[in-house]
Design a protein around this motif. Structure first.
Motif, short mmCIF file in Angstrom:
data_model
loop_
_atom_site.label_atom_id
_atom_site.label_comp_id
_atom_site.label_asym_id
_atom_site.label_seq_id
_atom_site.Cartn_x
_atom_site.Cartn_y
_atom_site.Cartn_z
N MET A 22 44.88 29.85 35.55
CA MET A 22 44.92 31.31 35.15
C MET A 22 43.65 31.69 35.54
O MET A 22 42.67 31.43 35.22
CB MET A 22 45.25 31.13 33.73
N ARG A 23 43.86 33.23 36.06
CA ARG A 23 42.82 33.88 36.58
C ARG A 23 42.52 34.79 35.47
O ARG A 23 43.48 35.61 35.09
CB ARG A 23 43.20 34.52 37.93
N VAL A 24 41.34 34.67 34.92
CA VAL A 24 41.00 35.96 33.71
C VAL A 24 39.74 36.48 34.13
O VAL A 24 38.80 36.12 34.63
CB VAL A 24 40.69 34.90 32.75
N VAL A 25 39.74 37.99 33.77
CA VAL A 25 38.80 38.90 33.98
C VAL A 25 37.90 38.76 32.68
O VAL A 25 38.72 39.27 31.81
CB VAL A 25 39.06 40.14 34.51
N GLY A 26 36.79 38.36 32.46
CA GLY A 26 35.94 38.47 31.23
C GLY A 26 35.36 39.88 31.11
O GLY A 26 34.77 40.33 32.19
N ILE A 27 35.47 40.53 30.15
CA ILE A 27 34.87 42.00 30.13
C ILE A 27 33.75 41.95 29.02
O ILE A 27 34.12 41.43 27.84
CB ILE A 27 35.82 42.82 30.06
N GLY A 28 32.59 42.49 29.34
CA GLY A 28 31.73 43.08 27.92
C GLY A 28 31.34 44.55 28.25
O GLY A 28 31.64 44.77 29.28
N GLY A 63 37.75 38.26 45.78
CA GLY A 63 38.73 38.37 46.81
C GLY A 63 40.07 38.95 46.69
O GLY A 63 40.84 38.93 47.46
N GLY A 64 40.19 39.81 45.45
CA GLY A 64 41.28 40.70 45.09
C GLY A 64 42.29 40.31 44.63
O GLY A 64 43.30 41.11 44.44
N GLN A 65 42.46 39.16 44.37
CA GLN A 65 43.58 38.59 43.73
C GLN A 65 43.68 39.11 42.38
O GLN A 65 42.68 39.04 41.51
CB GLN A 65 43.68 36.97 43.83
N ALA A 66 44.87 39.39 41.86
CA ALA A 66 45.09 40.11 40.68
C ALA A 66 44.98 38.93 39.40
O ALA A 66 45.59 37.95 39.64
CB ALA A 66 46.43 40.73 40.34
N PRO A 67 44.46 39.47 38.22
CA PRO A 67 44.24 38.54 37.19
C PRO A 67 45.57 38.46 36.41
O PRO A 67 46.36 39.30 36.17
CB PRO A 67 42.86 39.17 36.15
N GLN A 68 45.37 37.51 35.55
CA GLN A 68 46.58 37.34 34.72
C GLN A 68 46.22 37.51 33.22
O GLN A 68 47.21 37.59 32.32
CB GLN A 68 47.22 35.63 34.71
N ARG A 114 35.17 45.84 40.37
CA ARG A 114 33.94 45.31 41.24
C ARG A 114 34.11 43.78 41.19
O ARG A 114 34.19 43.21 42.23
CB ARG A 114 32.88 45.83 40.59
N ALA A 115 34.65 43.35 40.05
CA ALA A 115 34.54 41.83 40.01
C ALA A 115 35.78 41.17 40.41
O ALA A 115 35.76 40.22 41.13
CB ALA A 115 34.83 41.44 38.41
N ILE A 116 36.90 41.96 40.62
CA ILE A 116 38.11 41.50 41.20
C ILE A 116 38.03 41.63 42.67
O ILE A 116 38.22 40.53 43.36
CB ILE A 116 39.32 42.32 40.93
N GLU A 117 37.31 42.54 43.27
CA GLU A 117 36.96 42.78 44.63
C GLU A 117 35.91 41.64 45.21
O GLU A 117 36.11 40.94 45.95
CB GLU A 117 36.47 44.00 44.88
N SER A 118 34.94 41.20 44.24
CA SER A 118 33.97 40.23 44.59
C SER A 118 34.76 38.73 44.59
O SER A 118 34.19 38.03 45.21
CB SER A 118 32.98 40.25 43.30
#
Length: 127
Positions: A1-7, A29-34, A23-27
């Motif tokens: 599972m692709r997760v973006v952690g945010i602070g 490779g651009g794949q959308a998080p789940q 910025r993190a998603i672009e870094s």
């Protein structure tokens, strides 16, 4: 599972969280998080809930005890003192993505410095 952690700082606006996340998603490779993830108390902040809702993604809260088990490449003394880990966004992404997760994007900071984001995913073995 692709997760973006945010602070994020308490005064952060939705635009700050979106900027860091983009910025993190672009870094990564651009794949959308789940899913999105942050520390449990922060997950109840209106700005975090609004972002998750706007993206139609689950907004996950990670317990501080679980965050403290993560060793992160980024180290902030302030975050270490507060959460027991060097980077809230990196640790939240790793915990929420699961035990086999790795960072695919290290911590990035929003343009205004009010939010951070990192991306973790489970690396699939190719045979």
């Amino acid at each position: 599972m692709r997760v973006v952690g945010i602070g994020f700082r308490s005064g952060a606006a939705m635009a700050s969280l979106q900027d860091a996340m983009t910025r993190a998603i672009e870094s990564a490779g651009g794949q959308a998080p789940q899913a999105l993830a942050t520390e449990s108390a922060k997950s109840r902040a209106p700005v975090f809930r609004e972002l998750a809702q706007a993206l139609s993604l689950p907004g996950l809260g990670v317990r501080s005890d679980d965050l403290a088990t993560m060793i992160t490449p980024t180290q902030s003394q302030r975050i270490l003192d507060q959460f027991g880990t060097g980077s809230l966004c990196e640790a939240a992404a790793l915990v929420a993505a699961g035990p086999d997760a790795v960072l695919v994007a290290r911590r990035v900071v929003s343009g205004d410095g009010m939010a951070t984001a990192a991306v973790a995913d489970v690396q699939k073995e190719t045979t």
